[in-house]
Structures are given as C-alpha cells and as structure tokens.
Design a protein around this motif. Structure first.
Motif, PDB file in Angstrom:
ATOM      1  N   GLY A  13      30.683  56.464  35.587  1.00  0.00           N
ATOM      2  CA  GLY A  13      30.667  56.753  37.052  1.00  0.00           C
ATOM      3  C   GLY A  13      31.129  55.575  37.682  1.00  0.00           C
ATOM      4  N   ILE A  14      31.633  54.540  37.683  1.00  0.00           N
ATOM      5  CA  ILE A  14      31.296  52.726  37.673  1.00  0.00           C
ATOM      6  C   ILE A  14      33.613  52.308  37.609  1.00  0.00           C
ATOM      7  N   GLU A  15      33.942  53.729  37.372  1.00  0.00           N
ATOM      8  CA  GLU A  15      35.224  53.428  37.360  1.00  0.00           C
ATOM      9  C   GLU A  15      36.191  53.290  38.565  1.00  0.00           C
ATOM     10  N   GLU A  16      35.382  53.616  39.572  1.00  0.00           N
ATOM     11  CA  GLU A  16      36.884  53.481  40.345  1.00  0.00           C
ATOM     12  C   GLU A  16      35.865  52.996  41.975  1.00  0.00           C
ATOM     13  N   GLU A  17      34.604  51.517  41.410  1.00  0.00           N
ATOM     14  CA  GLU A  17      34.508  50.378  41.712  1.00  0.00           C
ATOM     15  C   GLU A  17      35.669  49.201  40.607  1.00  0.00           C
ATOM     16  N   LEU A  18      35.583  49.425  39.652  1.00  0.00           N
ATOM     17  CA  LEU A  18      36.366  48.724  38.821  1.00  0.00           C
ATOM     18  C   LEU A  18      37.841  49.028  39.145  1.00  0.00           C
ATOM     19  N   VAL A  19      37.681  49.932  38.997  1.00  0.00           N
ATOM     20  CA  VAL A  19      39.990  49.911  39.975  1.00  0.00           C
ATOM     21  C   VAL A  19      39.972  49.014  41.401  1.00  0.00           C
ATOM     22  N   LYS A  20      39.019  49.200  42.288  1.00  0.00           N
ATOM     23  CA  LYS A  20      38.984  48.607  43.605  1.00  0.00           C
ATOM     24  C   LYS A  20      38.965  47.487  43.203  1.00  0.00           C
ATOM     25  N   LYS A  21      37.880  46.717  42.060  1.00  0.00           N
ATOM     26  CA  LYS A  21      38.277  44.898  41.986  1.00  0.00           C
ATOM     27  C   LYS A  21      39.174  44.652  41.406  1.00  0.00           C
ATOM     28  N   LEU A  22      39.960  44.826  40.427  1.00  0.00           N
ATOM     29  CA  LEU A  22      40.681  45.076  40.126  1.00  0.00           C
ATOM     30  C   LEU A  22      42.022  44.813  40.684  1.00  0.00           C
ATOM     31  N   ARG A  23      42.411  45.527  41.835  1.00  0.00           N
ATOM     32  CA  ARG A  23      43.302  45.846  42.469  1.00  0.00           C
ATOM     33  C   ARG A  23      43.272  44.716  43.767  1.00  0.00           C
ATOM     34  N   ALA A  24      41.537  43.806  43.821  1.00  0.00           N
ATOM     35  CA  ALA A  24      42.107  43.222  45.159  1.00  0.00           C
ATOM     36  C   ALA A  24      41.926  41.966  44.337  1.00  0.00           C
ATOM     37  N   ILE A  25      42.435  41.739  42.481  1.00  0.00           N
ATOM     38  CA  ILE A  25      42.832  40.422  42.243  1.00  0.00           C
ATOM     39  C   ILE A  25      44.467  40.294  42.784  1.00  0.00           C
ATOM     40  N   GLN A  26      44.460  39.196  42.985  1.00  0.00           N
ATOM     41  CA  GLN A  26      45.804  38.431  42.913  1.00  0.00           C
ATOM     42  C   GLN A  26      46.102  38.132  41.685  1.00  0.00           C
ATOM     43  N   ASN A  27      47.494  38.696  41.492  1.00  0.00           N
ATOM     44  CA  ASN A  27      48.857  38.581  40.076  1.00  0.00           C
ATOM     45  C   ASN A  27      48.159  39.942  38.861  1.00  0.00           C
ATOM     46  N   ILE A  28      47.660  41.116  39.657  1.00  0.00           N
ATOM     47  CA  ILE A  28      47.682  41.857  38.719  1.00  0.00           C
ATOM     48  C   ILE A  28      48.333  43.156  39.822  1.00  0.00           C
ATOM     49  N   THR A  29      49.608  43.522  38.931  1.00  0.00           N
ATOM     50  CA  THR A  29      50.291  43.901  39.861  1.00  0.00           C
ATOM     51  C   THR A  29      50.548  45.322  39.355  1.00  0.00           C
ATOM     52  N   GLN A  30      49.758  46.389  39.009  1.00  0.00           N
ATOM     53  CA  GLN A  30      49.359  47.762  38.382  1.00  0.00           C
ATOM     54  C   GLN A  30      48.410  47.463  37.668  1.00  0.00           C
ATOM     55  N   ASN A  32      45.938  51.602  36.239  1.00  0.00           N
ATOM     56  CA  ASN A  32      46.210  52.625  35.500  1.00  0.00           C
ATOM     57  C   ASN A  32      45.092  53.494  34.779  1.00  0.00           C
ATOM     58  N   LEU A  33      44.836  54.479  34.620  1.00  0.00           N
ATOM     59  CA  LEU A  33      43.869  55.155  34.260  1.00  0.00           C
ATOM     60  C   LEU A  33      44.292  55.484  33.067  1.00  0.00           C
ATOM     61  N   VAL A  34      43.871  55.538  31.824  1.00  0.00           N
ATOM     62  CA  VAL A  34      44.629  55.698  31.172  1.00  0.00           C
ATOM     63  C   VAL A  34      43.509  55.876  29.415  1.00  0.00           C
ATOM     64  N   TYR A  35      44.170  57.372  28.787  1.00  0.00           N
ATOM     65  CA  TYR A  35      43.533  58.126  27.889  1.00  0.00           C
ATOM     66  C   TYR A  35      43.104  57.347  26.265  1.00  0.00           C
ATOM     67  N   GLY A  36      41.989  57.482  26.160  1.00  0.00           N
ATOM     68  CA  GLY A  36      42.102  57.046  24.364  1.00  0.00           C
ATOM     69  C   GLY A  36      41.284  56.468  24.006  1.00  0.00           C
ATOM     70  N   ASN A  37      40.613  55.287  23.664  1.00  0.00           N
ATOM     71  CA  ASN A  37      40.121  53.839  23.472  1.00  0.00           C
ATOM     72  C   ASN A  37      39.159  52.851  24.934  1.00  0.00           C
ATOM     73  N   TYR A  38      40.519  53.154  25.408  1.00  0.00           N
ATOM     74  CA  TYR A  38      39.939  52.339  26.526  1.00  0.00           C
ATOM     75  C   TYR A  38      40.121  53.046  27.899  1.00  0.00           C
ATOM     76  N   ASP A  39      39.733  52.519  29.057  1.00  0.00           N
ATOM     77  CA  ASP A  39      39.503  53.197  30.396  1.00  0.00           C
ATOM     78  C   ASP A  39      40.623  52.742  30.951  1.00  0.00           C
ATOM     79  N   ARG A  40      41.269  51.644  31.477  1.00  0.00           N
ATOM     80  CA  ARG A  40      42.283  51.016  32.507  1.00  0.00           C
ATOM     81  C   ARG A  40      43.155  50.446  31.747  1.00  0.00           C
ATOM     82  N   ILE A  41      44.301  50.447  32.237  1.00  0.00           N
ATOM     83  CA  ILE A  41      44.792  49.328  32.023  1.00  0.00           C
ATOM     84  C   ILE A  41      45.353  48.626  33.353  1.00  0.00           C
TER      85      ILE A  41
END
Length: 77
Positions: A13-30, A32-41
């Motif tokens: 339920g908080i995946e989109e908030e995580l994506v928003k915060k990750l995209r705001a961090i300098q030096n994070i260039t990408q 993505n949503l992934v399926y499997g043991n982890y939610d984001r890369i």
C-alpha cells in the motif's frame, strides 16, 4: 561512472510513496517495478564509488518505506 542496483521491499500500500521518494534522490537514475522477491529496483549512478555507497547508506536505507534491500554494486559493465 560507478553504478549499483538496489532491490527494495516495502509494506503493501505504500509502494507509490516509495517510488516518489526514490525519484527525488539525486543520483538515482531509474526506478522500476519488479515482480519476484522484491518490489522495486533503483539504479544509482555517481562519479565515485563513495558517492554511490553514501546514496545507498544514507538515503535509500534510511527511507521509512524501505523494509529491506539487496544491494548489487556493478564491478564491470
């Protein structure tokens, strides 16, 4: 250029908030949503290995939404 891939798990339920915060961090260039043991890369790129490590340690791992991580630092591309 130094690179790392960080696989991140979050609570449901908080995946989109995580994506928003990750995209705001300098030096994070990408992010993505992934399926499997982890939610984001997230792809981290910087001019020095120290900067890559600092982004992972002090930015990504301190996010409240990041429940667990798996870090892969690229040694050759």
């Amino acid at each position: 250029m130094f690179k790392a891939f960080v696989l991140i798990n979050s609570e449901l339920g908080i995946e989109e908030e995580l994506v928003k915060k990750l995209r705001a961090i300098q030096n994070i260039t990408q992010v993505n949503l992934v399926y499997g043991n982890y939610d984001r890369i997230a792809k981290v790129e910087a001019n020095t290995l120290k900067k890559v490590k600092d982004v992972i340690t002090w930015k990504i791992m301190h996010l409240a939404e990041a429940k667990s991580t798996l870090i892969m630092i690229v040694v050759e591309s």
